[in-house]
Design a protein around this motif. Structure first.
Motif, PDB file in Angstrom:
ATOM      1  N   PHE A   1       0.792  -1.227   0.000  1.00 56.28           N
ATOM      2  CA  PHE A   1       0.000   0.000   0.000  1.00 56.28           C
ATOM      3  C   PHE A   1       0.828   1.283   0.000  1.00 56.28           C
ATOM      4  CE2 PHE A   1      -2.463  -3.311   2.194  1.00 56.28           C
ATOM      5  CZ  PHE A   1      -3.567  -3.371   1.353  1.00 56.28           C
ATOM      6  N   ALA A   2       2.098   1.199  -0.385  1.00 53.57           N
ATOM      7  CA  ALA A   2       2.948   2.392  -0.383  1.00 53.57           C
ATOM      8  C   ALA A   2       2.444   3.455  -1.354  1.00 53.57           C
ATOM      9  CB  ALA A   2       4.387   2.012  -0.730  1.00 53.57           C
ATOM     10  N   SER A   3       1.750   3.040  -2.402  1.00 52.24           N
ATOM     11  CA  SER A   3       1.283   4.000  -3.400  1.00 52.24           C
ATOM     12  C   SER A   3       0.010   4.722  -2.977  1.00 52.24           C
ATOM     13  CB  SER A   3       1.034   3.291  -4.739  1.00 52.24           C
ATOM     14  OG  SER A   3       0.023   2.303  -4.598  1.00 52.24           O
ATOM     15  N   THR A   4      -0.741   4.152  -2.029  1.00 47.35           N
ATOM     16  CA  THR A   4      -1.994   4.777  -1.597  1.00 47.35           C
ATOM     17  C   THR A   4      -1.884   5.441  -0.235  1.00 47.35           C
ATOM     18  OG1 THR A   4      -2.806   2.758  -0.536  1.00 47.35           O
ATOM     19  CG2 THR A   4      -3.293   3.053  -2.883  1.00 47.35           C
ATOM     20  N   GLU A   5      -0.989   4.939   0.612  1.00 55.28           N
ATOM     21  CA  GLU A   5      -0.725   5.489   1.943  1.00 55.28           C
ATOM     22  C   GLU A   5      -1.920   5.398   2.883  1.00 55.28           C
ATOM     23  OE1 GLU A   5       1.003   9.363   1.594  1.00 55.28           O
ATOM     24  OE2 GLU A   5       2.715   8.637   0.448  1.00 55.28           O
ATOM     25  N   MET A   6      -2.968   4.692   2.476  1.00 60.02           N
ATOM     26  CA  MET A   6      -4.104   4.382   3.344  1.00 60.02           C
ATOM     27  C   MET A   6      -4.680   3.046   2.910  1.00 60.02           C
ATOM     28  SD  MET A   6      -6.213   7.915   4.131  1.00 60.02           S
ATOM     29  CE  MET A   6      -6.114   8.675   2.511  1.00 60.02           C
ATOM     30  N   PHE A   7      -5.151   2.262   3.877  1.00 57.37           N
ATOM     31  CA  PHE A   7      -5.768   0.987   3.529  1.00 57.37           C
ATOM     32  C   PHE A   7      -6.630   0.505   4.693  1.00 57.37           C
ATOM     33  CE2 PHE A   7      -1.618   0.094   5.376  1.00 57.37           C
ATOM     34  CZ  PHE A   7      -1.860  -0.936   6.273  1.00 57.37           C
ATOM     35  N   TYR A   8      -7.572  -0.386   4.363  1.00 57.28           N
ATOM     36  CA  TYR A   8      -8.451  -0.966   5.372  1.00 57.28           C
ATOM     37  C   TYR A   8      -7.868  -2.296   5.847  1.00 57.28           C
ATOM     38  CZ  TYR A   8     -11.995   2.427   3.971  1.00 57.28           C
ATOM     39  OH  TYR A   8     -12.674   3.587   3.709  1.00 57.28           O
ATOM     40  N   LEU A   9      -7.996  -2.542   7.136  1.00 61.42           N
ATOM     41  CA  LEU A   9      -7.503  -3.777   7.740  1.00 61.42           C
ATOM     42  C   LEU A   9      -8.633  -4.396   8.556  1.00 61.42           C
ATOM     43  CD1 LEU A   9      -5.021  -5.617   8.283  1.00 61.42           C
ATOM     44  CD2 LEU A   9      -4.584  -4.226  10.313  1.00 61.42           C
ATOM     45  N   ASP A  10      -9.035  -5.592   8.178  1.00 60.21           N
ATOM     46  CA  ASP A  10     -10.150  -6.265   8.849  1.00 60.21           C
ATOM     47  C   ASP A  10      -9.629  -7.496   9.579  1.00 60.21           C
ATOM     48  OD1 ASP A  10     -12.510  -7.277   9.729  1.00 60.21           O
ATOM     49  OD2 ASP A  10     -13.490  -7.352   7.770  1.00 60.21           O
ATOM     50  N   LEU A  11      -9.597  -7.436  10.906  1.00 58.17           N
ATOM     51  CA  LEU A  11      -9.137  -8.551  11.731  1.00 58.17           C
ATOM     52  C   LEU A  11     -10.289  -9.140  12.538  1.00 58.17           C
ATOM     53  CD1 LEU A  11      -5.725  -7.146  13.034  1.00 58.17           C
ATOM     54  CD2 LEU A  11      -6.140  -8.668  11.106  1.00 58.17           C
ATOM     55  N   TRP A  12     -11.500  -9.075  11.984  1.00 60.02           N
ATOM     56  CA  TRP A  12     -12.656  -9.663  12.651  1.00 60.02           C
ATOM     57  C   TRP A  12     -12.385 -11.140  12.933  1.00 60.02           C
ATOM     58  CZ3 TRP A  12     -16.001 -13.676  11.875  1.00 60.02           C
ATOM     59  CH2 TRP A  12     -17.191 -13.651  12.616  1.00 60.02           C
ATOM     60  N   PRO A  13     -12.776 -11.652  14.108  1.00 59.77           N
ATOM     61  CA  PRO A  13     -13.618 -11.028  15.145  1.00 59.77           C
ATOM     62  C   PRO A  13     -12.822 -10.416  16.290  1.00 59.77           C
ATOM     63  CG  PRO A  13     -13.438 -13.350  15.583  1.00 59.77           C
ATOM     64  CD  PRO A  13     -12.597 -13.097  14.359  1.00 59.77           C
ATOM     65  N   PHE A  14     -11.527 -10.220  16.112  1.00 61.86           N
ATOM     66  CA  PHE A  14     -10.692  -9.767  17.221  1.00 61.86           C
ATOM     67  C   PHE A  14     -10.851  -8.273  17.490  1.00 61.86           C
ATOM     68  CE2 PHE A  14      -8.565 -13.394  15.200  1.00 61.86           C
ATOM     69  CZ  PHE A  14      -8.608 -14.288  16.260  1.00 61.86           C
ATOM     70  N   VAL A  15     -10.833  -7.470  16.446  1.00 64.41           N
ATOM     71  CA  VAL A  15     -11.006  -6.026  16.597  1.00 64.41           C
ATOM     72  C   VAL A  15     -11.873  -5.526  15.454  1.00 64.41           C
ATOM     73  CG1 VAL A  15      -8.802  -5.645  17.775  1.00 64.41           C
ATOM     74  CG2 VAL A  15      -8.895  -5.574  15.281  1.00 64.41           C
ATOM     75  N   ALA A  16     -12.372  -4.305  15.610  1.00 65.91           N
ATOM     76  CA  ALA A  16     -13.193  -3.711  14.562  1.00 65.91           C
ATOM     77  C   ALA A  16     -12.348  -3.407  13.328  1.00 65.91           C
ATOM     78  CB  ALA A  16     -13.833  -2.427  15.085  1.00 65.91           C
ATOM     79  N   GLN A  17     -13.012  -3.289  12.192  1.00 67.57           N
ATOM     80  CA  GLN A  17     -12.303  -2.927  10.966  1.00 67.57           C
ATOM     81  C   GLN A  17     -11.597  -1.591  11.160  1.00 67.57           C
ATOM     82  OE1 GLN A  17     -14.500  -1.537   7.441  1.00 67.57           O
ATOM     83  NE2 GLN A  17     -13.426  -3.118   6.277  1.00 67.57           N
ATOM     84  N   ALA A  18     -10.366  -1.508  10.665  1.00 68.92           N
ATOM     85  CA  ALA A  18      -9.567  -0.297  10.848  1.00 68.92           C
ATOM     86  C   ALA A  18      -9.212   0.312   9.503  1.00 68.92           C
ATOM     87  CB  ALA A  18      -8.293  -0.612  11.622  1.00 68.92           C
ATOM     88  N   LEU A  19      -9.241   1.628   9.447  1.00 71.69           N
ATOM     89  CA  LEU A  19      -8.689   2.366   8.321  1.00 71.69           C
ATOM     90  C   LEU A  19      -7.313   2.848   8.754  1.00 71.69           C
ATOM     91  CD1 LEU A  19      -8.664   3.794   5.607  1.00 71.69           C
ATOM     92  CD2 LEU A  19      -9.976   5.665   6.639  1.00 71.69           C
ATOM     93  N   VAL A  20      -6.274   2.288   8.162  1.00 69.93           N
ATOM     94  CA  VAL A  20      -4.899   2.601   8.545  1.00 69.93           C
ATOM     95  C   VAL A  20      -4.418   3.785   7.718  1.00 69.93           C
ATOM     96  CG1 VAL A  20      -2.555   1.710   8.768  1.00 69.93           C
ATOM     97  CG2 VAL A  20      -4.513   0.181   9.111  1.00 69.93           C
TER      98      VAL A  20
END
Length: 303
Positions: A30-49
């Protein structure tokens, strides 16, 4: 773009900081976008990094609410609600209660306690060095920090640098002094910077290191501390390269983060994670991972 997060975890030691794992994910995908979504369900809520400096400023301006996960993470360690987990009026109340403890005049009155702990810390490091022992510098730094905090907050010397106290076992994750070990690492890797640092300390405190203790306990302590611009620059540069933590905020339906190309990233239903370590090292920034400090303490020149 989907990826197997577990595959990245397998590349690192079990106790590796998650920020380093995220660094690998970011650089590879994701170096070209510098933002990405990370989904680690069911451990934590979806994150926008968020690894973009401009977007992170938008987070700081428009998203102020801490996520609910902070309650479960911090309240057991602080015996209830605190500034770390509350929002709005309750957060402002806690801030007003604690702000006096961070006033410069109050902190200068506690320098002697810090100097006492630093002397013990120095002795411990010296003993390990003379014995050529391998040890965890972070553990020693944690003990130094917590012992000093107990002196300042409770006026009680627990001698935690030399003795174990189980009651303090829950605190290190909250107050880990990560900057210290990284600072030692960078100085050991850059002997020219270390020499300049020693020269500045000699100029301010004299050639005998023992004099520093008495000078920092004197009424002119603030004057001596204000004459250490290169030392301050090294600390700031260390924190830029290895920030202790990021920031988590609760997303909102009213807030979308926009990347330079115009791509919009909705934050509703997400925990927005600002990765300080990554956004200071993105390819689009002129600053790099190479530490850089001028001799006069300003930034810009390689150590």
């Amino acid at each position: 773009m989907e990826l197997a997060y577990g595959a990245y975890l397998s590349k690192y030691l079990r106790d590796a900081l998650m920020s380093f794992v995220m660094k690998g994910v970011y650089r590879e995908r994701f170096a070209s976008t510098e933002m990405f979504y990370l989904d680690l369900w069911p451990f934590v809520a979806q994150a926008l990094v968020v690894c973009n400096a401009a977007a992170s400023r938008g987070v700081n301006r428009r998203l102020n609410a801490k996520p609910a996960v902070y309650v479960a993470q911090f309240d057991p360690q602080t015996a209830g609600p605190s500034k770390l987990s509350t929002n709005g009026a309750e957060w402002r109340r806690w801030r007003s209660l604690l702000s006096q403890g961070f006033a410069p005049s109050y902190l200068m009155g506690k320098v002697g306690m810090v100097v006492d702990g630093a002397g013990i810390f120095s002795d411990i490091l010296g003993n390990h060095a003379r014995k050529k022992e391998l040890f965890k510098l972070e553990d020693a730094a944690i003990r130094f920090t917590l012992e000093t905090l107990m002196k300042i907050l409770l006026n009680d010397n627990l001698n935690y640098q030399r003795e174990d106290h189980s009651v303090l076992g829950v605190i290190p994750n909250l107050a880990t002094p990560e900057a210290g070990p990284y600072c030692y690492h960078l100085l050991s890797s850059h002997p020219v910077a270390l020499q300049r640092l020693c020269e500045e300390h000699t100029q301010v405190f004299g050639s005998d290191p023992a004099n520093a203790s008495s000078l920092l306990r004197s009424s002119n302590a603030s004057k001596h501390l204000n004459n250490l611009p290169y030392t301050v620059a090294i600390l700031k540069e260390t924190l830029r390269m290895y920030p202790p933590d990021g920031a988590f905020r609760t997303g909102s339906a009213a807030v979308q983060l926009v990347y330079r190309a115009g791509t919009r990233y909705p934050t509703e239903g997400c925990v927005v994670s600002v990765e300080h370590m990554l956004y200071t090292q993105t390819p689009t920034r002129t600053r790099t991972q190479t530490p850089s400090i001028h001799r006069d303490g300003s930034m810009g020149k390689v150590w």
